[in-house]
Design a protein around this motif. Structure first.
Motif, mmCIF file in Angstrom:
data_model
loop_
_atom_site.group_PDB
_atom_site.id
_atom_site.type_symbol
_atom_site.label_atom_id
_atom_site.label_comp_id
_atom_site.label_asym_id
_atom_site.label_seq_id
_atom_site.Cartn_x
_atom_site.Cartn_y
_atom_site.Cartn_z
ATOM 1 N N LYS A 63 0.836 -1.210 0.000
ATOM 2 C CA LYS A 63 0.000 0.000 0.000
ATOM 3 C C LYS A 63 0.870 1.259 0.000
ATOM 4 N N LYS A 64 1.964 1.222 0.758
ATOM 5 C CA LYS A 64 2.862 2.374 0.824
ATOM 6 C C LYS A 64 3.540 2.606 -0.522
ATOM 7 N N PHE A 65 3.974 1.523 -1.179
ATOM 8 C CA PHE A 65 4.587 1.648 -2.503
ATOM 9 C C PHE A 65 3.577 2.221 -3.507
ATOM 10 N N ASN A 66 2.347 1.714 -3.476
ATOM 11 C CA ASN A 66 1.314 2.202 -4.394
ATOM 12 C C ASN A 66 1.035 3.696 -4.175
ATOM 13 N N THR A 67 0.963 4.087 -2.899
ATOM 14 C CA THR A 67 0.727 5.498 -2.574
ATOM 15 C C THR A 67 1.865 6.375 -3.086
#
Length: 426
Positions: A314-318
């Motif tokens: 999720k952090k990478f996608n954000t």
């Protein structure tokens, strides 16, 4: 100095917590030998946490740190702290304190706490106290691998064909791409899946010049060494000279053979990459030891080390989805016009899609590069193209007729590539 306790967990299995200390001037060899004895006595089905001041800096790539890392990894333990744990004024920060565990998947996060009492920072982890089924022991572990030999590919092609044309739930509608992918992946696991030990590095992947004959010779060399070693005693510290001479000659001849085989292998590799600059540089970097390394299992998110895969993804996608927005906010000084300003007047007769067919799909698949990213290996798609092309063409034609875009094809895969800086810093 060591102390181990077993903590009784009424709801789940018991787990073991150990603390140890190695003096800075202590012998690393004696420390490793004693630690290996301790780790080998720990029950394999127990969750274990070993923490303490090892006085071995994991930031440095030295023989001392390498031997220590090899020891705990070979026993199925992994470090949970990868940031500085010790900092002196006017000195380089180091990672000499750590918490090792044989169940890294259960660790939620790890962190350090600054203290005015000592140059050492306190270290801690958050972990699930679940069943010991998630423990990881490399001594018994094996990695999932796939053997795409000619026989397995032929069996896979027949199995997919039978599943597509004999199954009552065969893909027929626009939203059945997921069913098609599921059938192919299921048959891959049935026909090509294999299990390989993860223990030895002497494999064709790491050392492709190592042949079966050389492996037999290596085993023979080790056997001769053990025979000579048995003759060594306090009275005769050099052992039997004849047995040592036999071992020494065999060892030296084997070393020459391996060196020649490695040279011959890379000569052939360079000949094959004569007109391929990218492939040539890949070989050169491989010889220099400059190869790609795996990403860490945990990342530093908001000053905390997080191992939860969903949180990391999720952090990478954000991060990636906000790059353009952040860049625009820094570079654009005026209001951005609407995209409609750049579009010409609409024309209802300007867009038309013809139905595809089996031959077109086969041609597209055959034209893909073998390195093309895909959930299904490209070698399988190319081999099974005659079998799956008909089904794919029918599904695409159904999508065109109904104006539907398949849900599985809307999913994008983000593959982060490490460039520079701390590996655990997103």
């Amino acid at each position: 100095e060591t102390l181990f306790v077993e903590i009784n967990n009424k709801e789940e299995d018991n787990f073991i917590v150990g603390v140890l200390y190695r003096p800075p001037n202590g012998s690393i060899e004696n420390f490793n030998n004693n630690l290996e004895k301790i780790l080998s006595q720990i029950p394999e089905n127990k969750r274990v946490y070993v923490m303490g001041d090892f006085n071995i800096d994991l930031f440095k790539d030295t023989r001392k740190s390498s031997s220590f890392e090899e020891l705990f990894i070979s026993n199925g333990f992994f470090p949970t702290v990868s940031i500085a744990t010790h900092a002196k004024p006017n000195c380089k920060k180091s990672c000499i304190d750590n918490i090792l565990t044989n169940c890294p998947n259960a660790v939620l996060s790890s962190y350090t706490i600054n203290s005015d009492i000592s140059h050492h920072r306190s270290i801690a982890i958050f972990t699930h106290l679940q069943s010991a089924q998630t423990t990881l022991n490399l001594a018994d572990s094996a990695r999932t691998a796939y053997d795409f030999c000619e026989d397995n590919l032929a069996r896979l092609s027949r199995a997919i064909e039978n599943s597509l044309f004999s199954s009552p739930s065969k893909p027929a509608h626009a939203n059945d791409f997921e069913s098609l992918i599921s059938i192919i992946q299921e048959q891959i696991n049935e026909t090509c899946k294999t299990t390989k030990s993860n223990n030895s590095k002497r494999t064709v992947i790491h050392n492709p010049w190592i042949t079966k004959g050389i492996i037999k010779s290596i085993n023979r060399r080790d056997k001769l060494y053990k025979i000579w070693k048995k003759t060594v005693s306090n009275i005769c510290k050099s052992g039997d000279p004849r047995k040592y001479e036999e071992y020494r000659k065999y060892r030296n001849n084997l070393a020459k053979t391996i060196k020649c085989q490695k040279k011959f292998y890379y000569e052939n590799q360079f000949k094959q990459k004569v007109n391929n600059k990218k492939g040539t540089w890949k070989l050169i970097n491989n010889l220099r030891g400059k190869v790609k390394s795996n990403l860490p299992t945990s990342f530093n998110i908001n000053s905390e080390h997080v191992a939860c895969k969903r949180t990391i993804a999720k952090k990478f996608n954000t991060y990636f989805s906000s790059i353009a927005k952040n860049l625009n906010s820094k570079t654009l000084t005026c209001e951005t016009p609407s995209f409609e300003k750049y579009l010409p007047p609409p024309n209802n007769n300007s867009f038309y899609l013809e139905n595809t067919n089996e031959l077109e799909i086969m041609s597209i698949i055959k034209g893909f590069s073998n390195s093309k990213a895909s959930d299904i290996p490209m070698v399988i798609l190319k081999y099974c193209a005659p079998v799956i092309s008909g089904t794919i063409s029918r599904l695409i034609n159904e999508c065109i007729a109904t104006g539907t875009f398949p849900q599985p094809l809307k999913v994008g895969r983000i593959s982060p590539v490490y460039k520079k800086g701390p590996k655990d810093d997103i």
